[in-house]
Design a protein around this motif. Structure first.
Motif, PDB file in Angstrom:
ATOM      1  N   PHE A   1     -14.189  -6.279  -6.306  1.00 60.59           N
ATOM      2  CA  PHE A   1     -13.304  -5.179  -6.694  1.00 60.59           C
ATOM      3  C   PHE A   1     -12.670  -5.437  -8.064  1.00 60.59           C
ATOM      4  O   PHE A   1     -12.531  -4.519  -8.878  1.00 60.59           O
ATOM      5  CB  PHE A   1     -12.216  -4.971  -5.638  1.00 60.59           C
ATOM      6  CG  PHE A   1     -12.728  -4.430  -4.332  1.00 60.59           C
ATOM      7  CD1 PHE A   1     -13.835  -3.599  -4.302  1.00 60.59           C
ATOM      8  CD2 PHE A   1     -12.112  -4.768  -3.133  1.00 60.59           C
ATOM      9  CE1 PHE A   1     -14.315  -3.091  -3.091  1.00 60.59           C
ATOM     10  CE2 PHE A   1     -12.588  -4.260  -1.923  1.00 60.59           C
ATOM     11  CZ  PHE A   1     -13.695  -3.426  -1.906  1.00 60.59           C
TER      12      PHE A   1
ATOM     13  N   CYS B   1      -6.100  -6.198 -12.957  1.00 61.57           N
ATOM     14  CA  CYS B   1      -5.795  -5.117 -12.004  1.00 61.57           C
ATOM     15  C   CYS B   1      -4.747  -4.155 -12.548  1.00 61.57           C
ATOM     16  O   CYS B   1      -4.944  -2.927 -12.515  1.00 61.57           O
ATOM     17  CB  CYS B   1      -5.320  -5.712 -10.684  1.00 61.57           C
ATOM     18  SG  CYS B   1      -6.576  -6.617  -9.774  1.00 61.57           S
TER      19      CYS B   1
ATOM     20  N   LEU C   1      -7.384   1.786  -3.780  1.00 61.72           N
ATOM     21  CA  LEU C   1      -8.065   0.502  -3.701  1.00 61.72           C
ATOM     22  C   LEU C   1      -7.593  -0.486  -4.775  1.00 61.72           C
ATOM     23  O   LEU C   1      -7.341  -1.661  -4.469  1.00 61.72           O
ATOM     24  CB  LEU C   1      -9.576   0.708  -3.782  1.00 61.72           C
ATOM     25  CG  LEU C   1     -10.450  -0.515  -3.474  1.00 61.72           C
ATOM     26  CD1 LEU C   1     -10.076  -1.135  -2.136  1.00 61.72           C
ATOM     27  CD2 LEU C   1     -11.931  -0.138  -3.473  1.00 61.72           C
TER      28      LEU C   1
ATOM     29  N   LEU D   1      -4.386  -1.937  -3.559  1.00 57.94           N
ATOM     30  CA  LEU D   1      -4.586  -2.887  -2.457  1.00 57.94           C
ATOM     31  C   LEU D   1      -5.104  -4.222  -2.977  1.00 57.94           C
ATOM     32  O   LEU D   1      -4.684  -5.287  -2.500  1.00 57.94           O
ATOM     33  CB  LEU D   1      -5.564  -2.297  -1.440  1.00 57.94           C
ATOM     34  CG  LEU D   1      -5.060  -1.120  -0.599  1.00 57.94           C
ATOM     35  CD1 LEU D   1      -6.174  -0.576   0.287  1.00 57.94           C
ATOM     36  CD2 LEU D   1      -3.867  -1.549   0.252  1.00 57.94           C
ATOM     37  N   VAL D   2      -6.014  -4.182  -3.954  1.00 57.81           N
ATOM     38  CA  VAL D   2      -6.550  -5.421  -4.529  1.00 57.81           C
ATOM     39  C   VAL D   2      -5.447  -6.193  -5.247  1.00 57.81           C
ATOM     40  O   VAL D   2      -5.339  -7.421  -5.124  1.00 57.81           O
ATOM     41  CB  VAL D   2      -7.709  -5.105  -5.491  1.00 57.81           C
ATOM     42  CG1 VAL D   2      -8.179  -6.378  -6.199  1.00 57.81           C
ATOM     43  CG2 VAL D   2      -8.870  -4.475  -4.741  1.00 57.81           C
TER      44      VAL D   2
ATOM     45  N   TRP E   1     -13.815   2.405  -7.434  1.00 60.80           N
ATOM     46  CA  TRP E   1     -13.796   3.266  -6.259  1.00 60.80           C
ATOM     47  C   TRP E   1     -12.363   3.534  -5.781  1.00 60.80           C
ATOM     48  O   TRP E   1     -11.472   2.691  -5.911  1.00 60.80           O
ATOM     49  CB  TRP E   1     -14.575   2.617  -5.116  1.00 60.80           C
ATOM     50  CG  TRP E   1     -15.971   2.208  -5.485  1.00 60.80           C
ATOM     51  CD1 TRP E   1     -17.008   3.026  -5.820  1.00 60.80           C
ATOM     52  CD2 TRP E   1     -16.482   0.872  -5.564  1.00 60.80           C
ATOM     53  NE1 TRP E   1     -18.137   2.296  -6.097  1.00 60.80           N
ATOM     54  CE2 TRP E   1     -17.851   0.967  -5.947  1.00 60.80           C
ATOM     55  CE3 TRP E   1     -15.941  -0.393  -5.351  1.00 60.80           C
ATOM     56  CZ2 TRP E   1     -18.663  -0.147  -6.114  1.00 60.80           C
ATOM     57  CZ3 TRP E   1     -16.742  -1.507  -5.520  1.00 60.80           C
ATOM     58  CH2 TRP E   1     -18.076  -1.377  -5.889  1.00 60.80           C
ATOM     59  N   LEU E   2     -12.146   4.723  -5.210  1.00 63.62           N
ATOM     60  CA  LEU E   2     -10.915   5.092  -4.501  1.00 63.62           C
ATOM     61  C   LEU E   2      -9.644   4.816  -5.309  1.00 63.62           C
ATOM     62  O   LEU E   2      -8.660   4.272  -4.790  1.00 63.62           O
ATOM     63  CB  LEU E   2     -10.843   4.363  -3.154  1.00 63.62           C
ATOM     64  CG  LEU E   2     -11.993   4.638  -2.171  1.00 63.62           C
ATOM     65  CD1 LEU E   2     -11.845   3.784  -0.928  1.00 63.62           C
ATOM     66  CD2 LEU E   2     -12.061   6.108  -1.826  1.00 63.62           C
ATOM     67  N   TYR E   3      -9.698   5.165  -6.602  1.00 59.03           N
ATOM     68  CA  TYR E   3      -8.516   4.996  -7.440  1.00 59.03           C
ATOM     69  C   TYR E   3      -7.461   6.021  -7.023  1.00 59.03           C
ATOM     70  O   TYR E   3      -7.787   7.175  -6.759  1.00 59.03           O
ATOM     71  CB  TYR E   3      -8.902   5.214  -8.908  1.00 59.03           C
ATOM     72  CG  TYR E   3      -7.745   5.146  -9.877  1.00 59.03           C
ATOM     73  CD1 TYR E   3      -7.362   3.924 -10.425  1.00 59.03           C
ATOM     74  CD2 TYR E   3      -7.028   6.283 -10.230  1.00 59.03           C
ATOM     75  CE1 TYR E   3      -6.307   3.854 -11.311  1.00 59.03           C
ATOM     76  CE2 TYR E   3      -5.963   6.209 -11.108  1.00 59.03           C
ATOM     77  CZ  TYR E   3      -5.609   4.998 -11.643  1.00 59.03           C
ATOM     78  OH  TYR E   3      -4.545   4.918 -12.514  1.00 59.03           O
TER      79      TYR E   3
END
Length: 484
Positions: free
Chosen positions: A61, A378, A406, A409-410, A401-403
């Motif tokens: 990620f 990040c 995600l 969360l990372v 993905w899933l901005y």
């Protein structure tokens, strides 16, 4: 607006696609996998491969976020430039020097490890002399041209990849009963305390250790800027991260715990050797030691390359002495490479004089530093994605993905790993020493800002900097005319 650098001071696109492909494949394979995996297996037990899968997902990620930014705006400074674009000069300054610190310490450390390995084969040669020789050889390789670096890394990585693939093939045949005299059984995973002998928490605690064995995957985003098609190379490398981690770390660890009882694996001793001894492959220890030596030389090679390119970029940005941007007629930043080797030679001396004090401090402090860099990647992506979509939505052809869910969360997961380092006694010193390095860099930055005539205006074309074109004369708007 800043000054324009000397047109002769430019990097040249000497890396071919095959160099970048093999760099992305083999860059993650090192002693951390061949030897360091013993600590994870002995700690987490039969499901240690799950720890590698969890960590690999986290690294994937982070690389996807970095790849999104690097594909949109390829820069030789990679994430250091994106940190500067997102949060200003201090973010770029601290991220760049943190990452540089990490690599020059690793270069010195790997030289010493290589010296110790060869010393075991040739006891008459002192470790310091061998380490010095390895440093000189890898320096000469990097000084020739970026193509020489790429070619050396191509063969180093190729040997590592072949070794891992051969191990997986042989171990797979043995584990599933196809090898002569072998039978399919999961006894080594279910006996000796069960799948989770020390509880579920051990699967996540191991992430702190495993993540450092996966360092190097991000180097390709820096190297890609010296290729003919950087955006294409970055997308290809990032997309292959998950397959590399799956094959090299997860599958190999799974096969090891099937073949060898996990509680017989000794931390610090290669579980790959134990597995090959169980299979009955003669001379496995000597063969693996040779592969580990290749891995050490590979890290030395790529470490010198990465650290010198960072000095080049930071010199162009005004965060390092401007003479670091000087290149020869082959586009090689000679002074930057030599500056990095000086630190490496210093580490070799410190390891000989103070093996249990100063050198150990440097190694410990470099651990948490890498997580700080991941954290900056990040939070830079979180800000730049929103900004770039407003400015030019078409620029983001390669997306995380899933901005923003995600990426958030990372980021939280990386913070959790850092917190866990503070809570675990064996990792606490690494976190505190890493913080000490960051504080020292902050003080240096403030002193430079107060007394060094550093420009505060880096805003160019809506960003804080513009990318450095690797294939043409290097123009660096937004840099300060004053040396660091």
């Amino acid at each position: 607006m800043g000054t324009i650098a000397d047109p002769s001071n430019s990097l040249k696109p000497g890396l071919k696609q095959r160099h970048l492909t093999m760099l992305s494949l083999g860059g993650v394979i090192g002693a951390g996998l061949f030897v360091g995996s013993s600590a994870i297996i002995s700690q987490a037990g039969p499901l240690s491969f799950v720890t590698y899968a969890i960590t690999g997902l986290l690294v994937l990620f982070v690389m996807r976020m970095l790849g999104e930014m690097a594909a949109a705006k390829p820069c030789t400074g990679s994430f250091t430039d994106y940190a500067r674009m997102a949060y200003g000069r201090f973010a770029g300054f601290s991220t760049g020097w943190l990452y540089w610190y990490f690599w020059v310490i690793v270069v010195g450390f790997e030289a010493v490890v290589g010296g110790q390995m060869i010393h075991n084969w040739i006891p008459s040669l002192p470790v310091w002399a061998i380490a010095l020789g390895l440093m000189i050889i890898m320096t000469c390789v990097n000084m020739l041209s970026v193509g020489s670096f790429g070619e050396a890394e191509y063969w180093f990585a190729g040997i590592k990849v072949v070794a891992i693939v051969a191990f997986i093939a042989a171990a797979g045949l043995f584990a599933f009963g196809i090898w002569p005299g072998a039978s399919l059984t999961f006894d080594n995973m279910t006996q000796h305390g069960g799948l989770l002998p020390d509880g579920l928490a051990t699967l996540f605690v191991g992430v702190v250790v495993v993540i450092f064995s996966m360092t190097g995957v991000e180097v390709v985003t820096i190297a890609a800027a010296e290729s003919a098609e950087p955006a294409k190379a970055i997308r290809k490398a990032v997309n292959s991260v998950v397959f590399r981690i799956l094959a090299f770390f997860v599958i190999s660890t799974f096969l090891i715990v099937m073949i060898v009882p996990w509680n017989t694996i000794v931390p610090g001793e290669s579980p790959f050797v134990a597995a090959m001894d169980r299979i009955g492959i003669p001379g496995s220890a000597n063969l693996l030691n040779l592969v580990i030596l290749v891995a050490v030389l590979s890290v030395l090679n790529s470490g010198l390359y990465t650290a010198s390119r960072l000095l080049f970029v930071m010199g162009a940005r005004g965060d390092a002495p401007q003479w670091m941007t000087t290149t020869n007629n082959r586009g090689v930043p000679v002074k930057g490479i030599l500056s990095c080797t000086v630190i490496g030679y210093g580490c070799v001396v410190l390891s000989a004089l103070y093996p249990d004090t100063v050198f150990l401090f440097l190694i410990n402090a470099s651990g948490a530093v890498f997580l700080f860099v991941y954290f900056m990647i990040c939070i830079s992506e979180l800000r730049l994605r929103r900004r770039w979509e407003k400015q030019n939505p078409g620029i983001l052809e390669f997306r995380m993905w899933l901005y923003p869910v995600l990426p958030l969360l990372v980021t939280a997961a990386i913070v959790a790993v850092l917190v866990s380092m503070g809570l675990r006694e064996q990792n606490r010193i690494e976190l505190f020493q890493g913080i000490a390095v960051w504080i020292a860099l902050s003080i240096i930055y403030l002193l430079r800002k107060k007394f060094g005539n550093v420009s505060n205006n880096d805003v160019i074309d809506g960003n804080l900097i513009t990318p450095i074109p690797a294939s043409s004369s290097t123009s660096t708007p937004g840099t300060s005319s004053a040396p660091a």
